[in-house]
Scaffold this motif. Sequence first.
Motif, PDB file in Angstrom:
ATOM      1  N   TYR A   1     -22.726  17.850  -2.319  1.00 19.33           N
ATOM      2  CA  TYR A   1     -23.342  17.719  -1.059  1.00 19.33           C
ATOM      3  C   TYR A   1     -24.628  16.758  -1.321  1.00 19.33           C
ATOM      4  O   TYR A   1     -25.096  15.883  -0.799  1.00 19.33           O
ATOM      5  CB  TYR A   1     -23.843  19.026  -0.772  1.00 19.33           C
ATOM      6  N   SER A   2     -25.372  17.093  -2.703  1.00 15.05           N
ATOM      7  CA  SER A   2     -26.668  16.641  -2.706  1.00 15.05           C
ATOM      8  C   SER A   2     -26.518  14.973  -3.080  1.00 15.05           C
ATOM      9  O   SER A   2     -27.358  14.249  -2.879  1.00 15.05           O
ATOM     10  CB  SER A   2     -27.454  17.248  -3.921  1.00 15.05           C
ATOM     11  N   LYS A   3     -25.342  14.780  -3.726  1.00 16.57           N
ATOM     12  CA  LYS A   3     -24.941  13.413  -4.013  1.00 16.57           C
ATOM     13  C   LYS A   3     -24.908  12.420  -2.861  1.00 16.57           C
ATOM     14  O   LYS A   3     -25.195  11.365  -2.809  1.00 16.57           O
ATOM     15  CB  LYS A   3     -23.809  13.247  -4.959  1.00 16.57           C
ATOM     16  N   LEU A   4     -24.321  13.127  -1.771  1.00 19.47           N
ATOM     17  CA  LEU A   4     -23.950  12.388  -0.490  1.00 19.47           C
ATOM     18  C   LEU A   4     -25.414  12.109   0.310  1.00 19.47           C
ATOM     19  O   LEU A   4     -25.670  11.051   0.860  1.00 19.47           O
ATOM     20  CB  LEU A   4     -23.227  13.139   0.676  1.00 19.47           C
ATOM     21  N   HIS A   5     -26.144  13.299   0.280  1.00 23.22           N
ATOM     22  CA  HIS A   5     -27.532  13.090   0.955  1.00 23.22           C
ATOM     23  C   HIS A   5     -28.412  14.358   0.213  1.00 23.22           C
ATOM     24  O   HIS A   5     -27.974  15.323   0.113  1.00 23.22           O
ATOM     25  CB  HIS A   5     -27.471  13.107   2.412  1.00 23.22           C
ATOM     26  N   LYS A   6     -29.574  13.912  -0.218  1.00 22.41           N
ATOM     27  CA  LYS A   6     -30.472  14.974  -0.847  1.00 22.41           C
ATOM     28  C   LYS A   6     -30.683  16.237   0.019  1.00 22.41           C
ATOM     29  O   LYS A   6     -30.844  17.236  -0.351  1.00 22.41           O
ATOM     30  CB  LYS A   6     -31.874  14.259  -1.275  1.00 22.41           C
ATOM     31  N   GLY A   7     -30.984  15.910   1.343  1.00 20.75           N
ATOM     32  CA  GLY A   7     -31.006  16.881   2.218  1.00 20.75           C
ATOM     33  C   GLY A   7     -29.736  17.890   2.346  1.00 20.75           C
ATOM     34  O   GLY A   7     -30.120  19.239   2.849  1.00 20.75           O
ATOM     35  N   PHE A   8     -28.730  17.655   2.017  1.00 14.26           N
ATOM     36  CA  PHE A   8     -27.642  18.491   2.221  1.00 14.26           C
ATOM     37  C   PHE A   8     -27.561  19.369   0.686  1.00 14.26           C
ATOM     38  O   PHE A   8     -26.460  20.159   0.783  1.00 14.26           O
ATOM     39  CB  PHE A   8     -26.443  17.679   2.283  1.00 14.26           C
TER      40      PHE A   8
ATOM     41  N   THR B   1     -17.278  11.723  -4.427  1.00 14.74           N
ATOM     42  CA  THR B   1     -18.423  12.176  -5.450  1.00 14.74           C
ATOM     43  C   THR B   1     -18.287  12.481  -7.007  1.00 14.74           C
ATOM     44  O   THR B   1     -18.867  12.224  -8.080  1.00 14.74           O
ATOM     45  CB  THR B   1     -19.225  13.247  -5.088  1.00 14.74           C
TER      46      THR B   1
END
Length: 348
Positions: A77-84, A69
């Motif tokens: 984490y949010s770049k991997l998935h918004k839910g993270f 990232t």
Amino acid sequence: MSDKRASWSGQLAFVLAAAASAIGLGNLWRFPYLAAQYGGGTFIAIYLALVVTLGFTLMVTEIAIGRLTQQSQLTAYSKLHKGFGPLGLLATVIPVVIVPYYCVIGGWVLKYFWTYAKMVLHPSANPLEDAGGFFGAFISAPFAPFGYGLLFILVCALVIALGVKHGIEKSNLVLMPLLFVMAIGISVYVMCLPGSGAGIRYYLVPNLDALRGADGGFSLAQLAKTVLGAMGQMFYSLSLAMGIMITYGSYMRKGDSIEKSVRRIEIFDTLIAVIAGLMIIPVVYMFAVKTGTPVKEAMNAGPGLMFITLPKVFATLGATGPWLGLTFFVLVLFAAATSAISLFEACV
């Protein structure tokens, strides 16, 4: 954005920085007394098993997230998935909470370093003759703990302000080799002391009594306590779930091997932890036997092990005591500073 991001000059620089983060108070203070509390070699074996399995996996994952990232833990984490996204916030809160604690302890170490430096220059004066009274008076003083803690903070902040290459990397290139040399030197000296063999056996030989219950038989509850103690130490010692490895991983070059780097970091970190036990446990064991103090009571002193029990031990070593105390607290100061710097960087 990724083109402008700072990076380590090479794989060795990253390994030294990550190892410097991992090698801290958890190795030099917490690991020895936990090993003594949970059966010596029994605890060490369980700890090593966790480090090469769960610890290896988690560290590879965190570094990979950072490098992929090119961001710190807050947004990685949010770049991997918004839910993270909430994970990033939690991973940022953790170092923010730990930094003040670390700086307070760092201030204590700085105070002891300065005290032993004065004792080396003036051997006749020994303010640590009553180690318990000295420690109690210092931490309850209205300004002294704050002043030493603030000085520790300013030094760490200066390193951070100089940047990744000129601050963190260059400081580690100096501090880490010195730390290893001093750790090995002190441990060799301690192991050569007459009567140290019993303390070394107490530390390294597995003691299955730590896994027995009140009835003398094997206790699953005691095993669980030992495993949880080793697991907590693994997270604390390897700087996992603190955002540090994600942040440091974001400065890692794309061509460097993550797996190889993690193996080297774990070897350095575990080696210093085991050596720390060889520095501390034998002399505390000998002191307990000499003074008639129950060995378990001496080993389970918690923070007092470093700031009360060890100064008492150094006081019994005659003219070499102040020199050994000074070298030991320089070592602890370096370890505390390198770890605090990594916590600062995760916050920044």
